[in-house]
Design an enzyme around this catalytic site. Structure first.
Site, PDB file in Angstrom:
ATOM      1  N   ASP A   1       0.859  -1.186   0.000  1.00 34.93           N
ATOM      2  CA  ASP A   1       0.000   0.000   0.000  1.00 34.93           C
ATOM      3  C   ASP A   1       0.893   1.233   0.000  1.00 34.93           C
ATOM      4  O   ASP A   1       2.087   1.156   0.285  1.00 34.93           O
ATOM      5  CB  ASP A   1      -0.888  -0.016   1.262  1.00 34.93           C
ATOM      6  N   SER A   2       0.274   2.380  -0.237  1.00 40.31           N
ATOM      7  CA  SER A   2       1.007   3.644  -0.185  1.00 40.31           C
ATOM      8  C   SER A   2       1.414   4.001   1.248  1.00 40.31           C
ATOM      9  O   SER A   2       2.268   4.858   1.451  1.00 40.31           O
ATOM     10  CB  SER A   2       0.120   4.758  -0.746  1.00 40.31           C
TER      11      SER A   2
ATOM     12  N   TYR B   1      -0.505   8.671  -2.097  1.00 45.79           N
ATOM     13  CA  TYR B   1      -0.412   8.451  -3.540  1.00 45.79           C
ATOM     14  C   TYR B   1      -1.651   9.038  -4.240  1.00 45.79           C
ATOM     15  O   TYR B   1      -1.618   9.299  -5.427  1.00 45.79           O
ATOM     16  CB  TYR B   1      -0.387   6.949  -3.848  1.00 45.79           C
ATOM     17  N   GLY B   2      -2.707   9.189  -3.478  1.00 43.61           N
ATOM     18  CA  GLY B   2      -4.019   9.533  -4.054  1.00 43.61           C
ATOM     19  C   GLY B   2      -4.085  10.864  -4.771  1.00 43.61           C
ATOM     20  O   GLY B   2      -5.064  11.158  -5.450  1.00 43.61           O
TER      21      GLY B   2
ATOM     22  N   CYS C   1      -3.763  -1.070  -2.101  1.00 43.48           N
ATOM     23  CA  CYS C   1      -4.018   0.357  -2.315  1.00 43.48           C
ATOM     24  C   CYS C   1      -4.882   0.548  -3.555  1.00 43.48           C
ATOM     25  O   CYS C   1      -4.512   0.142  -4.656  1.00 43.48           O
ATOM     26  CB  CYS C   1      -2.683   1.068  -2.498  1.00 43.48           C
ATOM     27  N   ASN C   2      -6.028   1.182  -3.379  1.00 47.26           N
ATOM     28  CA  ASN C   2      -6.929   1.412  -4.506  1.00 47.26           C
ATOM     29  C   ASN C   2      -6.272   2.282  -5.579  1.00 47.26           C
ATOM     30  O   ASN C   2      -6.466   2.071  -6.768  1.00 47.26           O
ATOM     31  CB  ASN C   2      -8.205   2.096  -4.021  1.00 47.26           C
TER      32      ASN C   2
ATOM     33  N   GLU D   1      -6.877   9.021   9.662  1.00 56.42           N
ATOM     34  CA  GLU D   1      -5.563   8.890  10.312  1.00 56.42           C
ATOM     35  C   GLU D   1      -5.522   9.658  11.631  1.00 56.42           C
ATOM     36  O   GLU D   1      -4.784   9.315  12.542  1.00 56.42           O
ATOM     37  CB  GLU D   1      -4.454   9.347   9.358  1.00 56.42           C
TER      38      GLU D   1
ATOM     39  N   CYS E   1     -11.184   3.009  -1.004  1.00 56.30           N
ATOM     40  CA  CYS E   1      -9.927   3.520  -0.454  1.00 56.30           C
ATOM     41  C   CYS E   1      -9.645   2.739   0.820  1.00 56.30           C
ATOM     42  O   CYS E   1     -10.580   2.411   1.570  1.00 56.30           O
ATOM     43  CB  CYS E   1     -10.076   5.015  -0.153  1.00 56.30           C
ATOM     44  N   THR E   2      -8.373   2.450   1.030  1.00 54.30           N
ATOM     45  CA  THR E   2      -7.978   1.625   2.179  1.00 54.30           C
ATOM     46  C   THR E   2      -8.519   2.117   3.523  1.00 54.30           C
ATOM     47  O   THR E   2      -8.731   1.328   4.435  1.00 54.30           O
ATOM     48  CB  THR E   2      -6.441   1.630   2.296  1.00 54.30           C
ATOM     49  N   HIS E   3      -8.695   3.431   3.624  1.00 51.42           N
ATOM     50  CA  HIS E   3      -9.052   4.009   4.924  1.00 51.42           C
ATOM     51  C   HIS E   3     -10.549   3.928   5.255  1.00 51.42           C
ATOM     52  O   HIS E   3     -10.936   4.015   6.409  1.00 51.42           O
ATOM     53  CB  HIS E   3      -8.630   5.474   4.968  1.00 51.42           C
TER      54      HIS E   3
END
Ligand code: DGL
Length: 269
Positions: free
Chosen positions: A13-14, A45-46, A76-77, A156, A188-190
């Site tokens: 992932d980023s 990265y997004g 990571c999307n 985060e 998205c990962t988050h």
């Protein structure tokens, strides 16, 4: 060279967001060893260009291949949206799973009215990768995408049930809900960490958590390739990052839902 089944799955992932995927993999495939790489020095990265993301991705894949991984999971999307072909080219015959393929598959299987909403980073939305993946399965589907750049920093920060996050999510959801979507992809990962809040803000809408769908796709793919590890009662988890920022462990453990023992810093490129 280790026995093929005992080799680890490489997840990347980023940054630390991909730990939501690791968590889902640990739950679905508890006997698999995992090597994780998070590019914490260069996240996010997004908002970066395709060329830059491709260069960074190649460095990460090279690193994971050195760890003799048996499969790669693009957690990571944003990487999946713009650099998955690069990953596949480098991986050769090795199974490569990615959150967009798994998320798109789950979305079209979930929707009843054919109207699907996507929440993702700006680069993922601009790439149109989710819409393409869904349309390749169902050309008649209506896909409405929304870039949600403010959600990553809020997650985060740990503001998972904070008024600011709620208002921000409400704003991003408005154009999606106006399209009468019945399915929403957390692209998205988050975002899986925001599921409880999103369920309240988008009642009655099915949420597709690509971390869970990717873990399931990984299980199927390992099984089909004869690579499933069925004899490993104490799986080994290694976490590599390109920087260890302040609060890294706290944030990482929130994503992972458990403690992180083996974290090592490495520099790429
Ligand atoms: N991991 C990214 C994704 O899933 C989010 C964070 C970033 O922008 O790098 O798209």
């Amino acid at each position: 060279m280790k026995d093929n089944k005992q080799r680890p799955i490489g997840v990347f992932d980023s940054g630390i967001g991909g730990l939501t995927n690791v968590r889902a993999l640990m739950e679905r495939l508890p006997m698999e060893n995992i090597v994780y790489f998070g590019d914490t020095a260069r996240v996010p990265y997004g908002v970066k260009s395709r060329a830059t993301i491709e260069t960074f991705t190649a460095q990460i894949v090279e690193f994971l291949l050195q760890h003799e991984v048996k499969a790669l999971v693009v957690a990571c999307n944003t990487i999946a949206a713009v650099a998955v072909n690069k990953v596949r080219a480098m991986a050769g015959n090795m199974p490569v799973l990615d959150v967009i393929t798994a998320g798109a598959e789950a979305a079209w299987q979930t929707t009843r009215n054919g109207r699907i909403g996507i929440m993702a980073t700006s680069t993922t939305v601009n790439s149109n990768a989710y819409a393409r993946a869904i349309h390749s399965r169902n050309p008649a589907a209506r896909v409405q995408s929304q870039a949600c750049p403010l959600l990553v920093p809020l997650v985060e920060e740990g503001w998972l049930d904070h008024e600011v996050t709620r208002l921000t999510a409400r704003e991003y959801l408005r154009p999606l809900l106006a399209e009468d979507i019945d399915t929403l992809v957390l692209g998205c990962t988050h975002y899986p960490l925001l599921k409880p809040l999103l369920k309240e803000e988008a009642p009655g809408i099915s949420l597709v958590d690509s971390a869970i769908t990717t873990a399931e796709a990984t299980a199927q793919s390992l099984m089909a390739a004869g690579l499933l590890n069925t004899d490993n009662p104490s799986a080994d988890y290694r976490f590599y990052v390109s920087d260890i920022p302040l609060r890294f462990r706290t944030i990482g453990e929130r994503f992972l839902g458990r403690s992180m023992d083996q974290i090592e810093m490495v520099s790429l490129g």
